[in-house]
Design a protein around this motif. Structure first.
Motif, PDB file in Angstrom:
ATOM      1  N   ASP A 250      32.975  47.923  53.937  1.00 34.88           N
ATOM      2  CA  ASP A 250      34.318  47.059  53.604  1.00 34.88           C
ATOM      3  C   ASP A 250      34.611  46.076  54.812  1.00 34.88           C
ATOM      4  N   GLY A 251      34.624  44.541  54.807  1.00 31.17           N
ATOM      5  CA  GLY A 251      34.826  43.648  56.085  1.00 31.17           C
ATOM      6  C   GLY A 251      33.221  43.276  55.808  1.00 31.17           C
ATOM      7  N   GLU A 252      32.525  43.362  55.989  1.00 27.44           N
ATOM      8  CA  GLU A 252      30.748  42.210  55.366  1.00 27.44           C
ATOM      9  C   GLU A 252      30.954  41.348  56.840  1.00 27.44           C
ATOM     10  N   ILE A 253      31.234  42.730  57.949  1.00 28.77           N
ATOM     11  CA  ILE A 253      31.430  42.215  59.289  1.00 28.77           C
ATOM     12  C   ILE A 253      30.184  40.725  59.616  1.00 28.77           C
ATOM     13  N   SER A 254      28.693  41.903  59.602  1.00 28.65           N
ATOM     14  CA  SER A 254      27.808  40.678  60.243  1.00 28.65           C
ATOM     15  C   SER A 254      27.698  39.063  59.303  1.00 28.65           C
ATOM     16  N   GLY A 255      28.517  39.403  58.287  1.00 34.90           N
ATOM     17  CA  GLY A 255      28.490  37.755  57.180  1.00 34.90           C
ATOM     18  C   GLY A 255      27.467  38.307  56.057  1.00 34.90           C
ATOM     19  N   THR A 256      26.810  39.008  56.137  1.00 34.73           N
ATOM     20  CA  THR A 256      26.156  39.415  55.005  1.00 34.73           C
ATOM     21  C   THR A 256      25.774  40.706  53.982  1.00 34.73           C
ATOM     22  N   ALA A 257      25.870  41.848  52.731  1.00 33.55           N
ATOM     23  CA  ALA A 257      25.512  42.362  53.001  1.00 33.55           C
ATOM     24  C   ALA A 257      24.463  43.014  52.353  1.00 33.55           C
ATOM     25  N   ILE A 258      23.143  43.516  52.299  1.00 34.00           N
ATOM     26  CA  ILE A 258      21.754  43.698  51.594  1.00 34.00           C
ATOM     27  C   ILE A 258      21.912  42.698  50.966  1.00 34.00           C
ATOM     28  N   GLU A 259      21.353  42.050  50.680  1.00 34.13           N
ATOM     29  CA  GLU A 259      21.371  40.225  49.599  1.00 34.13           C
ATOM     30  C   GLU A 259      20.180  40.556  48.791  1.00 34.13           C
ATOM     31  N   ALA A 260      20.429  40.929  47.129  1.00 36.13           N
ATOM     32  CA  ALA A 260      19.191  41.342  46.493  1.00 36.13           C
ATOM     33  C   ALA A 260      19.470  41.259  44.970  1.00 36.13           C
ATOM     34  N   SER A 261      18.776  40.807  44.669  1.00 36.21           N
ATOM     35  CA  SER A 261      19.001  39.927  42.954  1.00 36.21           C
ATOM     36  C   SER A 261      18.254  41.264  42.271  1.00 36.21           C
ATOM     37  N   LEU A 262      19.911  41.011  41.082  1.00 37.71           N
ATOM     38  CA  LEU A 262      20.089  42.086  40.546  1.00 37.71           C
ATOM     39  C   LEU A 262      19.948  41.582  39.115  1.00 37.71           C
ATOM     40  N   ASP A 263      19.533  42.322  38.305  1.00 40.54           N
ATOM     41  CA  ASP A 263      19.792  42.395  36.174  1.00 40.54           C
ATOM     42  C   ASP A 263      20.780  43.058  36.002  1.00 40.54           C
ATOM     43  N   VAL A 264      21.752  42.119  35.143  1.00 41.43           N
ATOM     44  CA  VAL A 264      23.130  42.770  35.541  1.00 41.43           C
ATOM     45  C   VAL A 264      23.018  42.375  33.331  1.00 41.43           C
ATOM     46  N   LEU A 265      23.377  43.796  33.207  1.00 42.52           N
ATOM     47  CA  LEU A 265      24.687  43.686  31.445  1.00 42.52           C
ATOM     48  C   LEU A 265      25.705  43.948  31.995  1.00 42.52           C
ATOM     49  N   PHE A 266      26.682  43.244  31.283  1.00 39.45           N
ATOM     50  CA  PHE A 266      28.215  42.986  30.860  1.00 39.45           C
ATOM     51  C   PHE A 266      28.820  42.564  29.403  1.00 39.45           C
ATOM     52  N   GLN A 267      30.116  42.754  29.323  1.00 41.06           N
ATOM     53  CA  GLN A 267      30.554  43.076  27.675  1.00 41.06           C
ATOM     54  C   GLN A 267      31.401  42.015  28.018  1.00 41.06           C
ATOM     55  N   VAL A 268      32.203  40.804  27.737  1.00 35.08           N
ATOM     56  CA  VAL A 268      33.055  39.586  27.805  1.00 35.08           C
ATOM     57  C   VAL A 268      33.679  39.687  26.582  1.00 35.08           C
ATOM     58  N   ILE A 269      35.591  40.051  26.795  1.00 36.87           N
ATOM     59  CA  ILE A 269      36.179  40.429  25.830  1.00 36.87           C
ATOM     60  C   ILE A 269      37.130  39.859  26.634  1.00 36.87           C
ATOM     61  N   LEU A 270      37.367  38.899  24.769  1.00 35.91           N
ATOM     62  CA  LEU A 270      38.950  37.850  25.151  1.00 35.91           C
ATOM     63  C   LEU A 270      40.382  39.007  24.983  1.00 35.91           C
ATOM     64  N   ARG A 271      41.546  38.676  26.042  1.00 35.36           N
ATOM     65  CA  ARG A 271      42.349  39.869  26.477  1.00 35.36           C
ATOM     66  C   ARG A 271      43.986  38.256  26.205  1.00 35.36           C
ATOM     67  N   ARG A 272      44.167  38.309  24.894  1.00 35.92           N
ATOM     68  CA  ARG A 272      45.837  38.187  24.993  1.00 35.92           C
ATOM     69  C   ARG A 272      47.072  38.919  25.113  1.00 35.92           C
ATOM     70  N   ASP A 273      46.931  40.036  24.970  1.00 37.12           N
ATOM     71  CA  ASP A 273      47.719  40.880  25.127  1.00 37.12           C
ATOM     72  C   ASP A 273      48.652  41.277  26.481  1.00 37.12           C
ATOM     73  N   PHE A 274      47.766  40.933  27.685  1.00 38.01           N
ATOM     74  CA  PHE A 274      48.750  40.854  28.946  1.00 38.01           C
ATOM     75  C   PHE A 274      48.122  39.717  29.831  1.00 38.01           C
ATOM     76  N   THR A 275      48.420  39.738  30.682  1.00 38.35           N
ATOM     77  CA  THR A 275      47.880  38.521  32.423  1.00 38.35           C
ATOM     78  C   THR A 275      48.449  39.204  32.706  1.00 38.35           C
ATOM     79  N   PHE A 276      47.306  38.492  34.046  1.00 38.20           N
ATOM     80  CA  PHE A 276      47.594  39.304  35.456  1.00 38.20           C
ATOM     81  C   PHE A 276      47.490  37.783  37.018  1.00 38.20           C
TER      82      PHE A 276
END
Length: 358
Positions: A250-276
């Motif tokens: 938390d803070g990312e004080i030096s300006g960066t994290a450990i920056e490293a490329s990732l393969d990301v698996l995710f699911q996208v779902i459209l929602r209309r039953d709530f808002t934020f």
């Protein structure tokens, strides 16, 4: 909004429809910006799965360890003059059919796998203590050990000029390598520093500041097993990912994290039953809201107000929600280095009332 304590935002179980593969190649990436006018790199239906490549723009800190031929092709295809106004290399955008402004895009992050076993941390000129440490930049290269799921410093080197070119490539075989952090191991927790929908704005919007569209939130909790909710601002949402990390505090004080490329698996779902209003994070244990501003005071107040709003949707009165914020809400600093700073507030899901309000 509809909210239930024992299941999070009420959402139907959505069986995966189609699995898409989104490679990070020149036609599927954009460097340094979100843009509502970009042609989609991929068009999906609600419920689809996406296996996407997210590349770190800091791969050039040691190109031998952090880059492959596909990445060199992107660096060659996108000239330095076209990497603006931000710095992050983004994969996308992804158009979700029928998504309209005001809808919510639910993104369930299922897996994040490092592309290589190495990552880079830069103590940069935008870091919080740059001046206090003598106006000196330093790169530390980390080596991942998959078995204990930790990383340790492989070596470090000093940089004698400011990091001003996104994707800068350093000739590390000729740099002055130094030992660093002997005996220290840090936990590996892969996550996305930057992800979000396209803002409703003309032209390019920098990836550097976070905002209501998401963007460079830099919350290490946005990893596998987490779900993010982003409010759609333009037709199709135009969702992009980038700025992958394998560890950050938390803070990312030096300006960066450990920056490293990732393969990301995710699911996208459209929602209309709530808002934020703002980007909402759900983990197995917590609801987490985010606030942004020119100062930590502003960011903290924004996060607190949004958590107050979230708690009121469970059926609590404003006074009761305010008390709960103080006795059980955890207010923290997300990052202090992106110009627009970030705060977050989290609250345990299992203490919320089971009442729900529609």
């Amino acid at each position: 909004m509809v909210l239930m304590c024992d299941s999070g935002p009420t959402r139907p179980l959505v069986a995966p429809k189609t699995l898409h593969h989104l490679k990070a190649v020149p036609r599927n990436v954009h460097w340094g910006y979100f843009d509502a006018s970009l042609a989609p790199a991929l068009i999906v239906e609600s419920g689809d799965l996406i296996q996407a490549e997210a590349l770190t723009h800091h791969a050039g800190d040691d190109p031998t360890l952090l880059m492959d031929e596909a990445m060199h092709a992107i660096w060659s295809a996108i000239p330095e003059a076209d990497r603006h106004p931000g710095v992050h290399l983004m994969t996308g955008p992804i158009h979700v059919r029928d998504a309209r402004p005001g809808d919510m895009l639910e993104v369930r992050y299922l897996a994040m796998t490092p592309r290589f076993r190495y990552g880079s941390n830069l103590a940069a000129h935008w870091g919080q203590l740059y001046t206090e440490l003598g106006d000196r930049a330093r790169v530390t290269i980390y080596d991942l050990d998959a078995a204990p799921n930790t990383a340790q410093a492989l070596y470090a080197y000093d940089v004698h000029e400011k990091y001003l070119t996104p994707g800068r490539i350093t000739n590390c075989p000729e740099c002055d390598r130094q030992p660093a952090l002997a005996g220290v191991r840090v936990p590996v927790r892969p996550h996305l520093g930057t992800a979000g929908v396209a803002p409703d704005a003309l032209g390019r919007v920098s990836t550097i500041p976070p905002g209501l569209h998401g963007g460079n939130i830099d919350n290490w909790r946005i990893g596998a097993g987490a779900t993010m909710y982003y409010k759609v601002q333009v037709d199709g949402g135009l969702f992009s990912i980038g700025d992958p990390h394998i560890s950050q505090g938390d803070g990312e004080i030096s300006g960066t994290a450990i920056e490293a490329s990732l393969d990301v698996l995710f699911q996208v779902i459209l929602r209309r039953d709530f808002t934020f209003r703002s980007p909402l994070l759900e983990t197995p244990e917590h609801f987490i809201v985010h606030g942004f501003g020119d100062s930590l005071d502003v960011a903290a107040k924004e996060a607190s107000l949004d958590m107050l709003s979230l708690l009121r949707e469970t059926g609590l009165s404003s006074d009761d929600a305010y008390s709960l914020l103080s006795v059980s809400g955890d207010l923290g600093v997300t990052q202090v280095v992106d110009g627009t700073v970030g705060a977050h507030m989290k609250i345990q899901r299992d203490i919320l009332p089971h009442a729900r309000k529609s």
